[in-house]
Structures are given as C-alpha cells and as structure tokens.
Design an enzyme around this catalytic site. Structure first.
Site, PDB file in Angstrom:
ATOM      1  N   THR A  11       0.842  -1.190   0.000  1.00  0.00           N
ATOM      2  CA  THR A  11       0.000   0.000   0.000  1.00  0.00           C
ATOM      3  C   THR A  11       0.881   1.244   0.000  1.00  0.00           C
ATOM      4  OG1 THR A  11      -1.946   1.020   1.052  1.00  0.00           O
ATOM      5  CG2 THR A  11      -0.290   0.120   2.534  1.00  0.00           C
ATOM      6  N   ASN A  12       0.324   2.407   0.324  1.00  0.00           N
ATOM      7  CA  ASN A  12       1.103   3.647   0.376  1.00  0.00           C
ATOM      8  C   ASN A  12       0.568   4.538   1.498  1.00  0.00           C
ATOM      9  OD1 ASN A  12      -1.007   5.509  -0.737  1.00  0.00           O
ATOM     10  ND2 ASN A  12      -0.856   4.056  -2.433  1.00  0.00           N
ATOM     11  N   ARG A  13       1.119   5.737   1.604  1.00  0.00           N
ATOM     12  CA  ARG A  13       0.853   6.592   2.775  1.00  0.00           C
ATOM     13  C   ARG A  13      -0.410   7.454   2.662  1.00  0.00           C
ATOM     14  NH1 ARG A  13       5.397   6.554   5.886  1.00  0.00           N
ATOM     15  NH2 ARG A  13       7.332   5.947   4.826  1.00  0.00           N
TER      16      ARG A  13
END
Ligand code: PMT
Length: 216
Positions: free
Chosen positions: A21-23
C-alpha cells in the site's frame, strides 16, 4: 453537478495477512467530497481503506484494490459531469496472491509485480468520459514536467501537481500545497493551506471551469 471523486490508497494483497500500500490517508479526497457536497453537488466518493468517517450526504463506495476501484469507477462514470482522481492507486500489484502465509525461508525474498489498471488513463479511452476530467500528479522530482505529461497523455482538463517530497504537505498531512496545470495556461500555484480550505478553492475553480465545457 454530478461529481465523482476517488480517494485514499489501495491495498494489493500478497498473502492472507500482508499487502502492498502507500501513505495516502484519504484526507484530500474526503475534503474535496465534503466541499462539493456543501456547494450542493451530487457526490459519489470511491474510497480505498482509510480511517476517516463517511461524509454525510455523499454516496460512499468502499474498495480495497486497484482493480476494485477501477470497476467501481467504470460502473459509475456515466452521467458524471466532473471526475476528480485524488486516490493514490497502486501502479503494481503482486502477480500472484499466495494462498497461505508466506513463510520466512531464505535470506531474501523476490516479489514479482504486475501493472494495475490505469483508472485515470481509462477515463477517456475506455469509459468514454466526456465531462471535466481532473487528475492529480504526486511527484518527488520534476513536478511540473511530470504533471504536464499526465495532463496530455491522460486527456485531463486539469492536473493538480502535488510535490510529495516536502514535509508537512501531501500524503497524510493536514495541509497541502499544489499547482494547477491546465492545457492552455501557465501553471498556477496555490498557497499552502489546510486541505479543507484548499478543497473549497479547488471545487470552486473546477466547477467554474467545468461549466464552460459542454456536458455529456
Ligand atoms: O490522501 P492524503 O493523505 O490526503 O494525500 C493526498 C495525496 C497526496 C494522495 C493527493 O493529493 C495526491 O497527490 N493524489 C494522487 C496520488 C497519486 O498516486 O498520484 P500519481 O501521480 O501516481 O497518479 C496520477 C493520477 O493517476 C492520479 O490522479 C491517480 O489517482 C491516478 N491513477 C494512478 C494510478 C492508477 N493505477 N490509476 C489512477 O487512476
């Protein structure tokens, strides 16, 4: 107007307990949805997994993966006047999802990734969207060059360039600072401000620009 907004990250599963995933927190996209709703627009918000409360008066569709977000957007594009893609969609996902938890065996582990669906890039070419199309460009270098490239390649009416290399703005922060990139105008920088205030400014600008365009 009918406005479709994507927000948040996607999660790309690797095995039953892990994902890539990412931030992205979803704050920018949810602020846009709330600002559009407050101006009386009919808002559809397609969101990846976030911890934010569902905005009242907005049609919220929750998804996890890039493929699910692609399908949710595809199924709801028709009849929208404006589409704003603020989600941080994974560009790659694991080519295979392990059925069982991957065990710690070797010193290194190599993952094979495959490209995900390009949702923004499909808006015109695949979904036949003729409304006002807004993309974001989250970049850590050559911000305006990459944003302009996305504007042209993806058939956008506007790209919102977001320098995500700077602390305090962009991913998972309360504030943001962006530059508006339009096809026939010089890039237009907006000051650093809270995502809520910025969202109100963006919705005012986007709806004004969109009203000059012929709707589907
Ligand atoms: O969620 P927050 O914590 O509030 O953070 C806000 C933000 C930084 C996520 C937001 O302001 C932002 O910049 N969103 C775009 C993030 C991104 O992934 O940008 P990109 O340059 O990789 O993608 C370009 C555009 O294509 C974006 O409109 C993106 O939604 C879209 N895209 C990307 C990949 C893909 N497979 N499909 C897409 O539609």
């Amino acid at each position: 107007m009918k406005i479709l907004i994507t927000a948040g990250p996607t999660r790309e599963p690797l095995d039953p307990v892990r994902y890539l995933t990412n931030r992205s927190s979803g704050k920018m996209g949810y602020a846009l949805a709330e600002a559009a709703r407050d101006k009386g627009h009919e808002v559809t918000l397609i969101s990846g997994p976030v911890v934010l409360a569902a905005p009242e008066g907005v049609s919220l569709i929750k998804v996890e993966t890039a493929r699910e977000m692609y399908e949710a957007v595809r199924d709801r594009m028709e009849g929208q006047n404006i589409a704003i893609f603020s989600a941080a969609v994974a560009d790659y996902r694991p080519a295979a999802i392990a059925e069982q938890k991957i065990k710690k065996t070797g010193e290194t582990l190599t993952l094979t990734l495959e490209k995900t669906e390009d949702i923004l890039g499909s808006a015109r070419r695949v979904f036949g969207f003729t409304g006002f199309l807004v993309g974001f460009a989250a970049e850590t270098e050559r911000l305006l060059e990459h944003a302009h490239d996305k504007l042209v390649r993806k058939g956008c009416d506007l790209v919102i360039a977001n320098d995500v290399s700077r602390a305090g703005i962009g991913f998972d922060s309360a504030e943001n600072e962006v530059t508006l990139c339009l096809p026939d105008a010089s890039p237009f920088p907006l000051p650093r401000q809270s995502k809520a205030v910025l969202a109100r400014e963006l919705i005012a600008f986007i709806t004004q620009q969109a009203s000059l365009k012929k709707f589907p």
